[in-house]
Design an enzyme around this catalytic site. Structure first.
Site, PDB file in Angstrom:
ATOM      1  N   ASP A 170     -13.900  -7.921  -8.915  1.00 24.07           N
ATOM      2  CA  ASP A 170     -14.439  -8.028  -7.492  1.00 24.07           C
ATOM      3  C   ASP A 170     -15.600  -9.051  -7.776  1.00 24.07           C
ATOM      4  OD1 ASP A 170     -13.632  -6.842  -4.634  1.00 24.07           O
ATOM      5  OD2 ASP A 170     -15.674  -7.286  -4.976  1.00 24.07           O
ATOM      6  N   GLU A 182      -1.966   0.517  -8.671  1.00 20.06           N
ATOM      7  CA  GLU A 182      -3.221   0.138  -8.541  1.00 20.06           C
ATOM      8  C   GLU A 182      -4.166   1.202  -8.201  1.00 20.06           C
ATOM      9  OE1 GLU A 182      -3.298  -3.734  -6.778  1.00 20.06           O
ATOM     10  OE2 GLU A 182      -5.641  -3.326  -5.805  1.00 20.06           O
ATOM     11  N   GLU A 241     -11.401  -2.981  -8.509  1.00 15.87           N
ATOM     12  CA  GLU A 241     -12.177  -3.732  -7.072  1.00 15.87           C
ATOM     13  C   GLU A 241     -13.424  -2.713  -6.915  1.00 15.87           C
ATOM     14  OE1 GLU A 241      -8.477  -2.835  -4.397  1.00 15.87           O
ATOM     15  OE2 GLU A 241     -10.333  -2.807  -3.355  1.00 15.87           O
ATOM     16  N   ASP A 256      -0.210  -0.087  -4.489  1.00 17.88           N
ATOM     17  CA  ASP A 256      -1.777   0.213  -4.659  1.00 17.88           C
ATOM     18  C   ASP A 256      -1.894   1.505  -3.680  1.00 17.88           C
ATOM     19  OD1 ASP A 256      -4.420   0.097  -4.296  1.00 17.88           O
ATOM     20  OD2 ASP A 256      -4.490  -1.541  -3.247  1.00 17.88           O
ATOM     21  N   LYS A 278       0.876  -1.153  -0.112  1.00 18.38           N
ATOM     22  CA  LYS A 278       0.056  -0.030   0.001  1.00 18.38           C
ATOM     23  C   LYS A 278       0.826   1.174   0.051  1.00 18.38           C
ATOM     24  CE  LYS A 278      -3.830  -2.500   0.473  1.00 18.38           C
ATOM     25  NZ  LYS A 278      -4.894  -2.373  -0.706  1.00 18.38           N
ATOM     26  N   HIS A 332      -9.163  -8.842  -7.795  1.00 18.43           N
ATOM     27  CA  HIS A 332      -9.051  -8.411  -6.251  1.00 18.43           C
ATOM     28  C   HIS A 332      -9.554  -9.544  -5.360  1.00 18.43           C
ATOM     29  CE1 HIS A 332     -11.096  -6.200  -2.898  1.00 18.43           C
ATOM     30  NE2 HIS A 332      -9.958  -5.935  -2.930  1.00 18.43           N
TER      31      HIS A 332
END
Lengths: 425, 425
Positions: free
Chosen positions: A324, A274, A301, A248, A220, A351
């Protein structure tokens, strides 16, 4: 004749915010939750259809209330006739004009329909004694396109084009199914990458990921540039040059910020960037994709429906499509999105994580491999090692791969004890 | 210090489906409804803030449940401090990470935030003793941009650019306010055009519209081409060549269908084609706009948020922007959208009708005229003559124009007797 006789709902919440599992630049304290649905029949076979919407806490009760609005459509239905025409059922639910007004085709109401559709697929798969991926992979091309509502898609994908894609993939189905059972489907892991973890935990989890056989991890980013650089340095050092590192941003940036920030991260050889910005910003993603090339842009997602995915593909706004299981209106809409991705030649890397998303989405990726795209090249399913113990058929992930579920159903059934223990309010 | 001490909700539904008022190609039987919110304070001044989400029936209870999730943010708040920083309040609600997951920024949860934001504006306007349009028009450019969250907008509109637009409109404010009070704001009417009406009723209502001074009417189309041609012929004959006739397909078509169908309607000199396809399809609208030019494409009543409007403008996908009072997150987000429209030089013709939408949205159009775009040229607010009697300050529409409300508030307050009489369930 068997009928659907009850629709039971559960507001289930896990206190994940206490450990910062799942913490990222936009979601500092998620409590992984499920607005959960059980469809009961009077068939006397003991089989129920289970489905859910994944949320992160507050508002899960509203999501449950949305599930209840579907009673009028579902209760009293002939089970066999309904399961034999899930394309028709999908259209009936999504095009209920009064409920549609609440989206249209997005947000709480659309996700509620997704949970109901997935519960029906779970029931059908159990009744046919097959895992969902295998059930979907056993359908003819005609049966598969009948699941899809082509409304709003025909400027990018017609029914005939979809049939062509599916027919082209027919020859190798048996061989790919055998490979899937013996070798599994590639996975990558986000377990090391949550923002709330300290550097030692990050390094330890990176090391464990590589030892466990994962060929890609994800971190992240987006809250603090210096932090991101430091954490990427640690991850790259521990993982070595041959393991992919994706990042992400969880929608943190505006378009200009995204381009500038990713430029600074470029030296770490990113596998993808992402969710750089708003999931609704098709033109924004296209601008970012152009600017950060050849770093791939990944999103999906939070993609509300097939119309959004159509445009992301038309605009060249993504090169990794992140399906997703519970954001769109269930299996049927995800089949449409897989067909769109195949038409545009874009790879799908679903995801997962949350609660139950790994269990649910693996079936779609495996169906894609057997019957749609016919490949796992550069494709992998996200894996996060959380909360699997609450599911009746938890994922089997080892050696960096998802191994194909053998149990009948869609993977969406939680233990009754978990539903009870984590019942909210 | 006064605080917000209660949040009362009402599920209000009017049985409009019985008369086919509001029937169109996608919504055959709407029951116009409101998920309604009252904010009560302990100020002792008897003033409450009222807001609502317009829906068309089923699911209105879920929309009400979403309003209730905002209690945690609103109850106990200092009234003065909250009303003095509604930009801050907007950010707090929209960026509540757990609630945001349910959209993000779309559908039931986002509309619920819109109702709360509008209720706070209603309260502020009542406390300041001004109608909302006048309150907004009295703010400085700096105060106005502080209402706007520029997240995800800066590639199209920065805070500085917004300030520039507002400062450029400052000189004529007083003069335009006076004109608005004396002359009103242009309206057009959809009253004649519902699909459920027979030809005689259509002709009679067209005649009455022209006699009442409207310079534009709108017809619903898209269910049956021959019907559309017949109804357009009747309307054009009754209205004559000088009254505008817009048509509205309510999202009925795919891109290719829209282009072909509008081509057949072209001889009737269309004022615009509204909602030709999915409201999410930015690239689709752009393709249609290019193909049907010079017929203007109009959309927006189902536009989920400012990110969608940004892209519609960037892509040249619309030339008439149809603001809606309760679809996005309230006054603040609509101010952002008005600024975007001004930046791109696109005219705004708000969507209204339903229940209370005329009462609410007129304030935004009037604010736009006084303080943002500075013009009513080619602009008009939709008018439908339904259900105004339920509001404490119903619109004053005559001679084809909306006359500026004088009563304090946002126009969103329904009579207590109506809330009681049409309470659902």
């Amino acid at each position: 004749m068997a009928r659907i006789v009850a629709l039971h709902t559960h507001d289930v919440r896990f206190p994940t915010s206490q450990t910062l599992d799942g913490s990222d630049a936009m979601n500092p304290d998620p409590d992984y939750s499920a607005a959960y649905l059980r469809l009961v029949t009077d068939a006397g076979d003991g089989l129920e259809g289970h489905g859910f919407v994944f949320t992160i806490g507050r508002g899960n009760d509203v999501q449950v209330a949305a599930l209840r609005t579907l009673e009028g459509h579902l209760l009293g239905r002939d089970v066999d006739a309904t399961l034999a025409d899930l394309g028709g059922l999908w259209r009936e639910l999504v095009h209920d004009s009064q409920l549609r007004w609440l989206g249209p085709e997005k947000g709480i109401m659309h996700m509620a329909i997704g949970a109901a559709v997935n519960a029906l697929w779970d029931l059908r798969a159990k009744r046919e004694g097959k895992p969902l991926w295998q059930l979907l992979s056993s359908l003819t091309p005609e049966e598969i396109v009948d699941l899809v509502d082509f409304r709003y898609l025909t400027d990018a994908l017609t029914r005939d084009e979809a049939l062509e894609i599916l027919r082209a993939a027919q020859p190798g189905r048996a061989e790919r199914e055998a490979r899937l059972v013996s070798e599994g489907y590639p996975a990558y892991t986000t377990t090391p990458g949550w923002l709330g973890y300290d550097d030692d935990k990050l390094a330890r989890l990176c090391r464990e990921a590589v030892e466990d056989g994962f060929r890609q991890i994800k971190l992240k980013v987006g809250a603090d540039l210096d932090e991101d650089l430091r954490r990427l340095r640690i991850a790259r050092e521990v993982c070595g040059p041959d393991v992919g590192i994706a990042v992400d941003a969880n929608q943190r940036w505006d378009v200009g910020d995204a381009i500038a920030w990713v430029e600074r991260l470029r030296p770490f050889d990113l596998a993808w960037i992402e969710e750089p910005t708003s999931p609704d910003d098709i033109l924004g993603h296209a601008a970012i994709a152009k600017a950060v090339a050849p770093i791939p842009v990944a999103t999906g997602e939070h993609g509300a429906n097939r119309v959004l995915f159509k445009q992301l593909l038309q605009a060249g706004a993504l090169s990794v499509l992140q399906l997703d299981a519970t954001r769109v209106a269930g299996v049927n809409e995800n089949v449409a999105i897989l067909l769109l991705a195949a038409k545009f030649g874009v790879r799908v890397c679903p995801h997962a994580g949350g609660v139950g998303l790994c269990e649910a989405v693996q079936h779609l990726a495996m169906f894609d491999f057997v019957a749609v795209s016919g490949t796992t090249e550069d494709r992998m399913i996200e894996f996060v090692d959380h909360l699997h113990e609450h599911f009746v058929t938890p994922v089997d992930v080892h050696s960096g791969r998802y191994f194909a579920p053998k149990a009948p159903g869609a993977g969406t059934e939680m233990h009754a004890s978990s539903l009870a223990e984590y019942a909210h309010g």
